[in-house]
Design a protein around this motif. Sequence first.
Motif, PDB file in Angstrom:
ATOM      1  N   VAL A  47       0.866  -1.184   0.000  1.00 48.96           N
ATOM      2  CA  VAL A  47       0.000   0.000   0.000  1.00 48.96           C
ATOM      3  C   VAL A  47       0.899   1.229   0.000  1.00 48.96           C
ATOM      4  N   LEU A  48       0.652   2.167  -0.890  1.00 52.29           N
ATOM      5  CA  LEU A  48       1.417   3.419  -0.872  1.00 52.29           C
ATOM      6  C   LEU A  48       0.786   4.359   0.154  1.00 52.29           C
ATOM      7  N   ASP A  49       1.648   4.837   1.054  1.00 48.15           N
ATOM      8  CA  ASP A  49       1.152   5.627   2.189  1.00 48.15           C
ATOM      9  C   ASP A  49       2.311   6.487   2.688  1.00 48.15           C
ATOM     10  N   GLU A  50       2.082   7.771   2.738  1.00 45.44           N
ATOM     11  CA  GLU A  50       3.177   8.672   3.140  1.00 45.44           C
ATOM     12  C   GLU A  50       3.719   8.377   4.544  1.00 45.44           C
ATOM     13  N   PHE A  83       1.322  -2.185  -6.328  1.00 45.01           N
ATOM     14  CA  PHE A  83       1.317  -0.995  -5.479  1.00 45.01           C
ATOM     15  C   PHE A  83      -0.099  -0.429  -5.514  1.00 45.01           C
ATOM     16  N   ILE A  84      -0.666  -0.276  -4.336  1.00 44.42           N
ATOM     17  CA  ILE A  84      -2.080   0.098  -4.243  1.00 44.42           C
ATOM     18  C   ILE A  84      -2.171   1.530  -3.741  1.00 44.42           C
ATOM     19  N   LEU A  85      -2.897   2.359  -4.456  1.00 43.23           N
ATOM     20  CA  LEU A  85      -3.018   3.760  -4.042  1.00 43.23           C
ATOM     21  C   LEU A  85      -4.431   4.261  -4.281  1.00 43.23           C
ATOM     22  N   SER A  86      -4.711   5.377  -3.642  1.00 43.77           N
ATOM     23  CA  SER A  86      -6.050   5.932  -3.709  1.00 43.77           C
ATOM     24  C   SER A  86      -6.058   7.147  -4.643  1.00 43.77           C
ATOM     25  N   ASP A  87      -7.243   7.570  -5.049  1.00 35.99           N
ATOM     26  CA  ASP A  87      -7.333   8.736  -5.949  1.00 35.99           C
ATOM     27  C   ASP A  87      -7.121  10.034  -5.160  1.00 35.99           C
ATOM     28  N   HIS A  88      -8.062  10.944  -5.159  1.00 33.55           N
ATOM     29  CA  HIS A  88      -7.918  12.209  -4.435  1.00 33.55           C
ATOM     30  C   HIS A  88      -8.480  12.120  -3.021  1.00 33.55           C
ATOM     31  N   LEU A  89      -9.092  10.968  -2.705  1.00 32.80           N
ATOM     32  CA  LEU A  89      -9.715  10.791  -1.386  1.00 32.80           C
ATOM     33  C   LEU A  89      -8.968   9.711  -0.615  1.00 32.80           C
ATOM     34  N   ASN A  90      -9.190   9.667   0.675  1.00 36.09           N
ATOM     35  CA  ASN A  90      -8.596   8.599   1.478  1.00 36.09           C
ATOM     36  C   ASN A  90      -9.255   7.268   1.144  1.00 36.09           C
ATOM     37  N   PHE A  91      -8.551   6.164   1.445  1.00 29.04           N
ATOM     38  CA  PHE A  91      -9.178   4.854   1.353  1.00 29.04           C
ATOM     39  C   PHE A  91     -10.388   4.840   2.291  1.00 29.04           C
ATOM     40  N   ARG A 110       3.098  -1.063   4.196  1.00 29.43           N
ATOM     41  CA  ARG A 110       2.849   0.285   3.670  1.00 29.43           C
ATOM     42  C   ARG A 110       4.179   0.939   3.348  1.00 29.43           C
ATOM     43  N   LEU A 111       4.261   1.491   2.136  1.00 34.23           N
ATOM     44  CA  LEU A 111       5.509   2.083   1.681  1.00 34.23           C
ATOM     45  C   LEU A 111       5.335   3.575   1.448  1.00 34.23           C
ATOM     46  N   SER A 112       6.308   4.331   1.935  1.00 35.29           N
ATOM     47  CA  SER A 112       6.293   5.778   1.718  1.00 35.29           C
ATOM     48  C   SER A 112       7.267   6.152   0.609  1.00 35.29           C
ATOM     49  N   LEU A 113       6.847   7.129  -0.189  1.00 35.05           N
ATOM     50  CA  LEU A 113       7.706   7.655  -1.255  1.00 35.05           C
ATOM     51  C   LEU A 113       8.354   8.962  -0.809  1.00 35.05           C
ATOM     52  N   GLY A 114       8.128   9.347   0.417  1.00 34.40           N
ATOM     53  CA  GLY A 114       8.674  10.605   0.941  1.00 34.40           C
ATOM     54  C   GLY A 114       7.647  11.271   1.827  1.00 34.40           C
ATOM     55  N   VAL A 160       6.113  14.145   1.731  1.00 40.34           N
ATOM     56  CA  VAL A 160       5.101  15.057   1.202  1.00 40.34           C
ATOM     57  C   VAL A 160       3.962  14.246   0.582  1.00 40.34           C
ATOM     58  N   VAL A 161       2.721  14.632   0.878  1.00 40.62           N
ATOM     59  CA  VAL A 161       1.568  13.948   0.262  1.00 40.62           C
ATOM     60  C   VAL A 161       1.462  14.409  -1.187  1.00 40.62           C
ATOM     61  N   LEU A 162       1.476  13.442  -2.098  1.00 40.58           N
ATOM     62  CA  LEU A 162       1.516  13.742  -3.533  1.00 40.58           C
ATOM     63  C   LEU A 162       0.214  13.351  -4.209  1.00 40.58           C
ATOM     64  N   HIS A 163       0.034  13.863  -5.424  1.00 47.80           N
ATOM     65  CA  HIS A 163      -1.083  13.393  -6.239  1.00 47.80           C
ATOM     66  C   HIS A 163      -0.810  11.938  -6.631  1.00 47.80           C
ATOM     67  N   HIS A 217       1.384  11.286  -9.535  1.00 48.40           N
ATOM     68  CA  HIS A 217       2.787  11.639  -9.344  1.00 48.40           C
ATOM     69  C   HIS A 217       3.534  10.560  -8.556  1.00 48.40           C
ATOM     70  N   CYS A 218       2.776   9.730  -7.845  1.00 51.48           N
ATOM     71  CA  CYS A 218       3.413   8.650  -7.072  1.00 51.48           C
ATOM     72  C   CYS A 218       3.942   7.552  -8.007  1.00 51.48           C
ATOM     73  N   ILE A 219       3.219   7.296  -9.081  1.00 54.59           N
ATOM     74  CA  ILE A 219       3.536   6.139  -9.925  1.00 54.59           C
ATOM     75  C   ILE A 219       4.927   6.247 -10.575  1.00 54.59           C
TER      76      ILE A 219
HETATM   77  C1  LIG Z   1      -3.762  12.621  -3.138  1.00 57.80           C
HETATM   78  S1  LIG Z   1      -3.393  11.247  -2.108  1.00 57.80           S
HETATM   79  C2  LIG Z   1      -4.943  10.874  -1.319  1.00 57.80           C
HETATM   80  C3  LIG Z   1      -5.497  11.933  -0.453  1.00 57.80           C
HETATM   81  C4  LIG Z   1      -4.772  12.111   0.849  1.00 57.80           C
HETATM   82  N1  LIG Z   1      -4.865  10.920   1.710  1.00 57.80           N
HETATM   83  C5  LIG Z   1      -5.272  13.318   1.586  1.00 57.80           C
HETATM   84  O1  LIG Z   1      -6.467  13.610   1.562  1.00 57.80           O
HETATM   85  O2  LIG Z   1      -4.437  13.998   2.163  1.00 57.80           O
HETATM   86  C6  LIG Z   1      -3.376   9.920  -3.248  1.00 57.80           C
HETATM   87  C7  LIG Z   1      -2.705   8.641  -2.844  1.00 57.80           C
HETATM   88  O3  LIG Z   1      -1.342   8.727  -3.198  1.00 57.80           O
HETATM   89  C8  LIG Z   1      -0.553   7.971  -2.307  1.00 57.80           C
HETATM   90  N2  LIG Z   1       0.457   8.882  -1.752  1.00 57.80           N
HETATM   91  C9  LIG Z   1       0.454  10.231  -1.753  1.00 57.80           C
HETATM   92  N3  LIG Z   1       1.598  10.710  -1.237  1.00 57.80           N
HETATM   93  C10 LIG Z   1       2.349   9.643  -0.905  1.00 57.80           C
HETATM   94  C11 LIG Z   1       3.646   9.473  -0.332  1.00 57.80           C
HETATM   95  N4  LIG Z   1       4.400  10.512   0.004  1.00 57.80           N
HETATM   96  N5  LIG Z   1       4.110   8.214  -0.138  1.00 57.80           N
HETATM   97  C12 LIG Z   1       3.361   7.137  -0.497  1.00 57.80           C
HETATM   98  N6  LIG Z   1       2.142   7.237  -1.046  1.00 57.80           N
HETATM   99  C13 LIG Z   1       1.630   8.468  -1.247  1.00 57.80           C
HETATM  100  C14 LIG Z   1      -1.483   7.383  -1.261  1.00 57.80           C
HETATM  101  O4  LIG Z   1      -1.809   6.057  -1.631  1.00 57.80           O
HETATM  102  C15 LIG Z   1      -2.696   8.279  -1.374  1.00 57.80           C
HETATM  103  O5  LIG Z   1      -3.859   7.589  -1.034  1.00 57.80           O
END
Ligand SMILES: C[S@@+](CC[C@H](N)C(=O)[O-])C[C@H]1O[C@@H](n2cnc3c(N)ncnc32)[C@H](O)[C@@H]1O
Length: 190
Positions: A124-127, A143-151, A164-168, A170-173, A176-178
Amino acid sequence: MRIFVVTGHTAAITPDFPLDDLPGSAGRLDILARCVTAAFCTSHGIRRYVEVYLVLRDQVTVRFEGARLKRLNPDERSTGALIKHALQALREGRSEGTPGVSVFQDGLEGVLSKLQAQGVDCYVLDENGRDIRTIDLREPAAFILSDHLNFTPHEEELLSGFERLSLGPVVLHADHCIPLVHNELDRRLA
Ligand SMILES: C[S@@+](CC[C@H](N)C(=O)[O-])C[C@H]1O[C@@H](n2cnc3c(N)ncnc32)[C@H](O)[C@@H]1O
């Protein structure tokens, strides 16, 4: 094989949307279309070893298979058209819209069971997860990720057993994670 599973919480599950309004009446399908191009498109080609599952409202899944994919271009609109063709196919009782784009009535649970039955490692991708740079990854990996909303809570429950794996920090679109995941794996294989 690299697999990306994206949950689209508001996306259309019927083809009755205009391609000119992917962010509006198609329920943020623009985000999912960008995820597809981010997963497949390189500067001069298509990553054939990639699959993308778009899980729409936990009811319908559109699967893109790189090995068979045709007519994928880097723009959102034409990718939206591939999704629309797949949804039209579902309506007509067919399982494929265009080559390499199939559709089935399944939610996240079904997709995860399928991947696990194939021996795919799922993350699961998760910051807030573990830094992707600190773990050994082998393919096939999903790698499982959500759109603009939380799971949703139900999705969280289904995903609770996966690392759960973090890419850094900062919460990204989502789209942009892919490329960041690709880049990690590309560098390890180079
Ligand atoms: C735009 S975020 C989802 C909305 C976000 N949870 C929020 O409301 O703040 C889209 C998805 O990208 C992944 N994602 C975003 N930033 C990430 C990060 N730094 N590391 C890993 N995954 C990330 C997560 O899976 C997240 O659900």
